[in-house]
Design a protein around this motif. Structure first.
Motif, PDB file in Angstrom:
ATOM      1  N   GLY A 148       0.753  -1.240   0.000  1.00  0.00           N
ATOM      2  CA  GLY A 148       0.000   0.000   0.000  1.00  0.00           C
ATOM      3  C   GLY A 148       0.782   1.288   0.000  1.00  0.00           C
ATOM      4  O   GLY A 148       0.472   2.209  -0.752  1.00  0.00           O
ATOM      5  N   VAL A 149       1.826   1.389   0.830  1.00  0.00           N
ATOM      6  CA  VAL A 149       2.461   2.689   1.019  1.00  0.00           C
ATOM      7  C   VAL A 149       3.973   2.669   0.797  1.00  0.00           C
ATOM      8  O   VAL A 149       4.658   3.601   1.214  1.00  0.00           O
ATOM      9  CB  VAL A 149       2.163   3.231   2.446  1.00  0.00           C
ATOM     10  CG1 VAL A 149       0.680   3.517   2.625  1.00  0.00           C
ATOM     11  CG2 VAL A 149       2.673   2.268   3.512  1.00  0.00           C
ATOM     12  N   ASP A 150       4.469   1.651   0.120  1.00  0.00           N
ATOM     13  CA  ASP A 150       5.915   1.549   0.004  1.00  0.00           C
ATOM     14  C   ASP A 150       6.474   2.217  -1.235  1.00  0.00           C
ATOM     15  O   ASP A 150       7.690   2.324  -1.387  1.00  0.00           O
ATOM     16  CB  ASP A 150       6.347   0.070   0.036  1.00  0.00           C
ATOM     17  CG  ASP A 150       5.937  -0.667  -1.239  1.00  0.00           C
ATOM     18  OD1 ASP A 150       4.853  -0.357  -1.763  1.00  0.00           O
ATOM     19  OD2 ASP A 150       6.699  -1.539  -1.703  1.00  0.00           O
ATOM     20  N   ALA A 151       5.612   2.672  -2.165  1.00  0.00           N
ATOM     21  CA  ALA A 151       6.121   3.254  -3.404  1.00  0.00           C
ATOM     22  C   ALA A 151       5.051   4.119  -4.051  1.00  0.00           C
ATOM     23  O   ALA A 151       3.872   4.064  -3.684  1.00  0.00           O
ATOM     24  CB  ALA A 151       6.551   2.148  -4.383  1.00  0.00           C
ATOM     25  N   GLY A 152       5.492   4.926  -5.030  1.00  0.00           N
ATOM     26  CA  GLY A 152       4.563   5.713  -5.829  1.00  0.00           C
ATOM     27  C   GLY A 152       3.737   6.668  -4.996  1.00  0.00           C
ATOM     28  O   GLY A 152       4.198   7.243  -4.000  1.00  0.00           O
ATOM     29  N   VAL A 153       2.485   6.837  -5.398  1.00  0.00           N
ATOM     30  CA  VAL A 153       1.591   7.764  -4.702  1.00  0.00           C
ATOM     31  C   VAL A 153       1.388   7.333  -3.253  1.00  0.00           C
ATOM     32  O   VAL A 153       1.245   8.164  -2.358  1.00  0.00           O
ATOM     33  CB  VAL A 153       0.237   7.857  -5.443  1.00  0.00           C
ATOM     34  CG1 VAL A 153      -0.742   8.720  -4.661  1.00  0.00           C
ATOM     35  CG2 VAL A 153       0.439   8.442  -6.837  1.00  0.00           C
ATOM     36  N   GLU A 187     -13.874   6.561   4.744  1.00  0.00           N
ATOM     37  CA  GLU A 187     -12.502   6.712   4.263  1.00  0.00           C
ATOM     38  C   GLU A 187     -12.310   5.870   3.008  1.00  0.00           C
ATOM     39  O   GLU A 187     -12.282   4.641   3.077  1.00  0.00           O
ATOM     40  CB  GLU A 187     -11.498   6.290   5.339  1.00  0.00           C
ATOM     41  CG  GLU A 187     -11.599   7.106   6.619  1.00  0.00           C
ATOM     42  CD  GLU A 187     -10.545   6.715   7.642  1.00  0.00           C
ATOM     43  OE1 GLU A 187      -9.687   5.861   7.312  1.00  0.00           O
ATOM     44  OE2 GLU A 187     -10.580   7.248   8.760  1.00  0.00           O
ATOM     45  N   ILE A 188     -12.188   6.543   1.863  1.00  0.00           N
ATOM     46  CA  ILE A 188     -12.043   5.837   0.595  1.00  0.00           C
ATOM     47  C   ILE A 188     -10.580   5.834   0.174  1.00  0.00           C
ATOM     48  O   ILE A 188      -9.955   6.889   0.040  1.00  0.00           O
ATOM     49  CB  ILE A 188     -12.890   6.508  -0.504  1.00  0.00           C
ATOM     50  CG1 ILE A 188     -14.369   6.551  -0.100  1.00  0.00           C
ATOM     51  CG2 ILE A 188     -12.723   5.773  -1.835  1.00  0.00           C
ATOM     52  CD1 ILE A 188     -15.252   7.276  -1.098  1.00  0.00           C
ATOM     53  N   ASP A 189     -10.018   4.657  -0.009  1.00  0.00           N
ATOM     54  CA  ASP A 189      -8.665   4.528  -0.543  1.00  0.00           C
ATOM     55  C   ASP A 189      -8.426   3.076  -0.928  1.00  0.00           C
ATOM     56  O   ASP A 189      -9.255   2.203  -0.648  1.00  0.00           O
ATOM     57  CB  ASP A 189      -7.604   5.001   0.462  1.00  0.00           C
ATOM     58  CG  ASP A 189      -6.395   5.616  -0.240  1.00  0.00           C
ATOM     59  OD1 ASP A 189      -5.971   5.072  -1.291  1.00  0.00           O
ATOM     60  OD2 ASP A 189      -5.863   6.628   0.241  1.00  0.00           O
ATOM     61  N   ARG A 190      -7.263   2.822  -1.501  1.00  0.00           N
ATOM     62  CA  ARG A 190      -6.903   1.470  -1.906  1.00  0.00           C
ATOM     63  C   ARG A 190      -6.797   0.546  -0.692  1.00  0.00           C
ATOM     64  O   ARG A 190      -6.436   0.987   0.402  1.00  0.00           O
ATOM     65  CB  ARG A 190      -5.596   1.478  -2.687  1.00  0.00           C
ATOM     66  CG  ARG A 190      -5.695   2.172  -4.046  1.00  0.00           C
ATOM     67  CD  ARG A 190      -4.378   2.204  -4.779  1.00  0.00           C
ATOM     68  NE  ARG A 190      -3.363   2.968  -4.058  1.00  0.00           N
ATOM     69  CZ  ARG A 190      -2.252   2.448  -3.570  1.00  0.00           C
ATOM     70  NH1 ARG A 190      -2.003   1.170  -3.684  1.00  0.00           N
ATOM     71  NH2 ARG A 190      -1.384   3.218  -2.946  1.00  0.00           N
ATOM     72  N   GLU A 191      -7.078  -0.710  -0.911  1.00  0.00           N
ATOM     73  CA  GLU A 191      -7.115  -1.685   0.185  1.00  0.00           C
ATOM     74  C   GLU A 191      -5.799  -1.743   0.949  1.00  0.00           C
ATOM     75  O   GLU A 191      -5.784  -1.796   2.182  1.00  0.00           O
ATOM     76  CB  GLU A 191      -7.475  -3.062  -0.372  1.00  0.00           C
ATOM     77  CG  GLU A 191      -7.602  -4.123   0.697  1.00  0.00           C
ATOM     78  CD  GLU A 191      -8.035  -5.471   0.133  1.00  0.00           C
ATOM     79  OE1 GLU A 191      -8.254  -6.397   0.928  1.00  0.00           O
ATOM     80  OE2 GLU A 191      -8.136  -5.588  -1.103  1.00  0.00           O
ATOM     81  N   GLY A 192      -4.658  -1.730   0.230  1.00  0.00           N
ATOM     82  CA  GLY A 192      -3.377  -1.833   0.902  1.00  0.00           C
ATOM     83  C   GLY A 192      -3.087  -0.673   1.823  1.00  0.00           C
ATOM     84  O   GLY A 192      -2.522  -0.852   2.914  1.00  0.00           O
ATOM     85  N   VAL A 193      -3.464   0.526   1.406  1.00  0.00           N
ATOM     86  CA  VAL A 193      -3.250   1.718   2.239  1.00  0.00           C
ATOM     87  C   VAL A 193      -4.083   1.619   3.512  1.00  0.00           C
ATOM     88  O   VAL A 193      -3.587   1.849   4.634  1.00  0.00           O
ATOM     89  CB  VAL A 193      -3.599   2.994   1.453  1.00  0.00           C
ATOM     90  CG1 VAL A 193      -3.500   4.224   2.359  1.00  0.00           C
ATOM     91  CG2 VAL A 193      -2.682   3.152   0.246  1.00  0.00           C
ATOM     92  N   LEU A 194      -5.354   1.287   3.358  1.00  0.00           N
ATOM     93  CA  LEU A 194      -6.230   1.199   4.521  1.00  0.00           C
ATOM     94  C   LEU A 194      -5.826   0.057   5.450  1.00  0.00           C
ATOM     95  O   LEU A 194      -5.946   0.171   6.674  1.00  0.00           O
ATOM     96  CB  LEU A 194      -7.680   1.036   4.070  1.00  0.00           C
ATOM     97  CG  LEU A 194      -8.293   2.233   3.338  1.00  0.00           C
ATOM     98  CD1 LEU A 194      -9.716   1.919   2.887  1.00  0.00           C
ATOM     99  CD2 LEU A 194      -8.286   3.482   4.217  1.00  0.00           C
ATOM    100  N   ALA A 195      -5.332  -1.039   4.886  1.00  0.00           N
ATOM    101  CA  ALA A 195      -4.892  -2.162   5.725  1.00  0.00           C
ATOM    102  C   ALA A 195      -3.680  -1.778   6.563  1.00  0.00           C
ATOM    103  O   ALA A 195      -3.587  -2.131   7.748  1.00  0.00           O
ATOM    104  CB  ALA A 195      -4.581  -3.378   4.849  1.00  0.00           C
ATOM    105  N   PHE A 196      -2.733  -1.067   5.952  1.00  0.00           N
ATOM    106  CA  PHE A 196      -1.567  -0.592   6.694  1.00  0.00           C
ATOM    107  C   PHE A 196      -1.996   0.325   7.831  1.00  0.00           C
ATOM    108  O   PHE A 196      -1.564   0.182   8.981  1.00  0.00           O
ATOM    109  CB  PHE A 196      -0.617   0.138   5.746  1.00  0.00           C
ATOM    110  CG  PHE A 196       0.513   0.854   6.447  1.00  0.00           C
ATOM    111  CD1 PHE A 196       1.605   0.154   6.924  1.00  0.00           C
ATOM    112  CD2 PHE A 196       0.476   2.238   6.627  1.00  0.00           C
ATOM    113  CE1 PHE A 196       2.648   0.809   7.580  1.00  0.00           C
ATOM    114  CE2 PHE A 196       1.505   2.900   7.278  1.00  0.00           C
ATOM    115  CZ  PHE A 196       2.594   2.185   7.758  1.00  0.00           C
ATOM    116  N   LYS A 197      -2.872   1.271   7.534  1.00  0.00           N
ATOM    117  CA  LYS A 197      -3.342   2.198   8.563  1.00  0.00           C
ATOM    118  C   LYS A 197      -4.067   1.450   9.685  1.00  0.00           C
ATOM    119  O   LYS A 197      -3.832   1.713  10.875  1.00  0.00           O
ATOM    120  CB  LYS A 197      -4.272   3.243   7.942  1.00  0.00           C
ATOM    121  CG  LYS A 197      -4.896   4.181   8.971  1.00  0.00           C
ATOM    122  CD  LYS A 197      -5.405   5.472   8.364  1.00  0.00           C
ATOM    123  CE  LYS A 197      -6.557   5.298   7.442  1.00  0.00           C
ATOM    124  NZ  LYS A 197      -7.128   6.619   7.031  1.00  0.00           N
TER     125      LYS A 197
END
Length: 301
Positions: free
Chosen positions: A13-18, A127-137
């Motif tokens: 989710g949060v390791d690269a790109g946007v 909270e709308i976002d990609r699954e990986g981002v929300l899982a990390f949070k």
């Protein structure tokens, strides 16, 4: 504490790109939180930074930065994010004060407003976002035993997919007033995608609703490639924002909303720096020069 689950979900989710820019903003909020003249406080922000291997050595206070506020990234740019956070916090509070009880965070990233703002218990934060981002949070906040102050509903969907169905299927009511944030989002979308998003928010809202978003005015983003902020971000943490931003023509979303009957106001970030007595001010070859913060209120259905 960094768990295996945290590392695994972070890798998706949060390791690269946007996704990595969400950690940049979290680091900025952490730095702002520890300032004596803080513009916004987010006690969870530094835990996101420390939980992600990609940024484990980033600073979470200005005291950890050798140049302090003279550092373009962790000084000026981080203060920009702190200012933006505080201004949008106040925007949400005003809407809630008028009775709005549905909050929608588009591209929510590592936003923790459901946890840190003093919201009425009958508020619902989507909270709308990609699954990986929300899982990390979710993993980091669970490790901290953090409890939201209002009802919080993660909506794991990419904004390029059918997020409207995902949102309405978990309880969002288009017939009730709502307040929306698109914080640090539209820069990354192609112009037609931004237009679709703005039109969709209009379609999903009724009178008494509100929307705040960030826009850029520059016709040529590359004119600022050598600005201190973009250069420092590339060199210090390896994020090339101009490679992530969409470089196509930008729509006049504020004008489009006004044509649909919304009351809109457009501000520079520097307007709020002057209003609050702290924050970034203009400088030569300024990557922030074209940034605009737009606030829109729907006065009729």
């Amino acid at each position: 504490m960094t768990t295996t689950a945290t590392r695994r979900s972070g890798a998706e989710g949060v390791d690269a790109g946007v996704g990595l820019t969400a950690l940049l903003v979290a680091a900025a909020r952490a730095i702002e939180t520890h300032r004596h003249d803080s513009l916004a406080r987010d006690v969870y922000a530094e835990h996101f930074v420390r939980a992600a291997p990609a940024c484990a050595d980033w600073p979470v206070s200005i005291q950890e930065v050798p140049e302090g506020d003279d550092n373009p990234l962790w000084g000026r740019f981080a203060r920009y994010f702190g200012l933006r956070t505080g201004v949008l916090d106040d925007f949400l509070h005003r809407s809630v004060g008028k009775g709005v009880r549905q909050l929608v965070l588009l591209g929510a990233g590592l936003d923790t407003r459901a946890f840190r703002l003093d919201l009425p218990s009958d508020c619902v934060v989507f909270e709308i976002d990609r699954e990986g981002v929300l899982a990390f949070k979710e993993q980091v906040l669970t490790d901290l035993s953090a409890a939201p102050k209002a009802k919080r509903i993660p909506v794991p969907v990419d904004l390029r997919d059918d997020w409207v169905t995902a949102l309405t299927s978990v309880g969002f009511d288009p017939a009730a007033p709502s307040v929306w944030l698109a914080e640090g989002l539209l820069f990354y979308l192609p112009g037609p995608a931004e237009t679709y998003l703005i039109d969709t928010v209009d379609r999903l809202t009724t009178g008494g609703s509100a929307l705040a978003f960030e826009a850029k005015l520059e016709e040529d983003l590359l004119a600022y490639r050598d600005s201190r902020i973009y250069t420092a971000t590339r060199e210090q943490i390896g994020i090339d924002l101009l490679d992530l931003f969409d470089r196509g023509p930008r729509p006049d979303s504020a004008g489009d909303l006004a044509a649909k009957g919304w009351s809109t106001s457009v501000h520079t970030p520097f307007d709020f720096t002057r209003q609050r007595g702290r924050g970034p001010l203009p400088e030569p070859n300024d990557a922030l020069e074209g940034n605009r913060w737009v606030f829109a209120y729907k006065t009729r259905s």
